[in-house]
Design an enzyme around this catalytic site. Structure first.
Site, PDB file in Angstrom:
ATOM      1  N   CYS A  66       0.803  -1.239   0.070  1.00 26.85           N
ATOM      2  CA  CYS A  66      -0.007  -0.169  -0.054  1.00 26.85           C
ATOM      3  C   CYS A  66       1.091   1.068   0.059  1.00 26.85           C
ATOM      4  CB  CYS A  66      -0.807  -0.259   1.242  1.00 26.85           C
ATOM      5  SG  CYS A  66      -0.291  -0.380   2.851  1.00 26.85           S
ATOM      6  N   GLU A  86       8.155  -2.564  -3.831  1.00 30.92           N
ATOM      7  CA  GLU A  86       8.196  -3.383  -2.427  1.00 30.92           C
ATOM      8  C   GLU A  86       8.254  -4.802  -2.893  1.00 30.92           C
ATOM      9  OE1 GLU A  86       5.162  -2.553  -0.018  1.00 30.92           O
ATOM     10  OE2 GLU A  86       5.216  -0.319  -0.211  1.00 30.92           O
ATOM     11  N   GLU A 111      -2.946   8.283   9.931  1.00 31.83           N
ATOM     12  CA  GLU A 111      -3.522   8.175   8.726  1.00 31.83           C
ATOM     13  C   GLU A 111      -4.891   8.653   8.316  1.00 31.83           C
ATOM     14  OE1 GLU A 111      -1.907   6.851   6.057  1.00 31.83           O
ATOM     15  OE2 GLU A 111      -0.446   5.477   6.564  1.00 31.83           O
ATOM     16  N   GLU A 113      -7.195   8.758   5.099  1.00 30.23           N
ATOM     17  CA  GLU A 113      -6.834   8.374   3.853  1.00 30.23           C
ATOM     18  C   GLU A 113      -8.505   7.973   2.941  1.00 30.23           C
ATOM     19  OE1 GLU A 113      -2.413   6.712   3.825  1.00 30.23           O
ATOM     20  OE2 GLU A 113      -3.888   5.160   3.956  1.00 30.23           O
TER      21      GLU A 113
END
Length: 175
Positions: A66, A86, A111, A113
């Protein structure tokens, strides 16, 4: 190196500006993000363990990858870019849904989001980037749900929220 910027959005996912990533997390400003779930043909999810030196949530387990979209990048382009950075592989991704969440960390960051959740399929082994990822494993969806309930401290705060949304989406859509 220039600090990465995130795309600030309103509740309708309309861009309203850019901000340095750290500042957005310090101020808990709503910004665009994405979460990728990669499944294999056994319907297991590839989980990643965050690298030990990450500034938040080190060594905790989370979804395959993510991050945040960059200006001018589609959600799918961003997901593929970060999956390769990643986990060392690329696969086709499909956007499932998006939702807004807010999750504070122990270190004072938050966060906040508008998260675009994507799914992809892959049966190989990743070539993990040790700057980002400590380890990885395949895990059955029901086993994740059970382990998360019994050992919530093993998982990132956002993964607990996102997994619940993902799980209910799969139930409702029989993917």
């Amino acid at each position: 190196m220039k600090e990465e910027q995130v795309i600030l959005v309103n509740a309708n996912d309309e861009p309203i500006g850019l901000m340095n990533k750290l500042e957005a997390h310090e101020k808990a400003v709503l910004h665009r993000a994405f979460s990728v779930f990669v499944l294999n043909d056994k319907n297991e999810v590839m989980l990643q363990q965050r690298a030990h030196h990450k500034y938040h949530s080190p060594l905790l387990w989370t979804n395959t990858c993510c991050s945040h979209q960059r200006a001018g990048e589609t959600n799918i382009q961003a997901g593929k870019r970060r999956l390769e950075e990643e986990m060392g592989f690329v696969t086709e991704l499909k956007e499932l849904f998006h939702f807004i969440y807010k999750a504070p960390f122990d270190n004072g960051l938050t966060e906040h989001e508008l998260d675009h959740v994507m799914i992809g399929y892959y049966n190989g082994e990743p070539a993990i980037n040790p700057e980002e990822v400590e380890g990885w494993k395949w895990m059955d969806i029901e086993a994740i749900r059970k382990d998360m309930k019994n050992h919530p401290d093993r998982y990132t705060v956002w993964f607990k929220i996102i997994f619940d949304e993902f799980y209910h989406y799969l139930e409702d859509h029989k993917l």
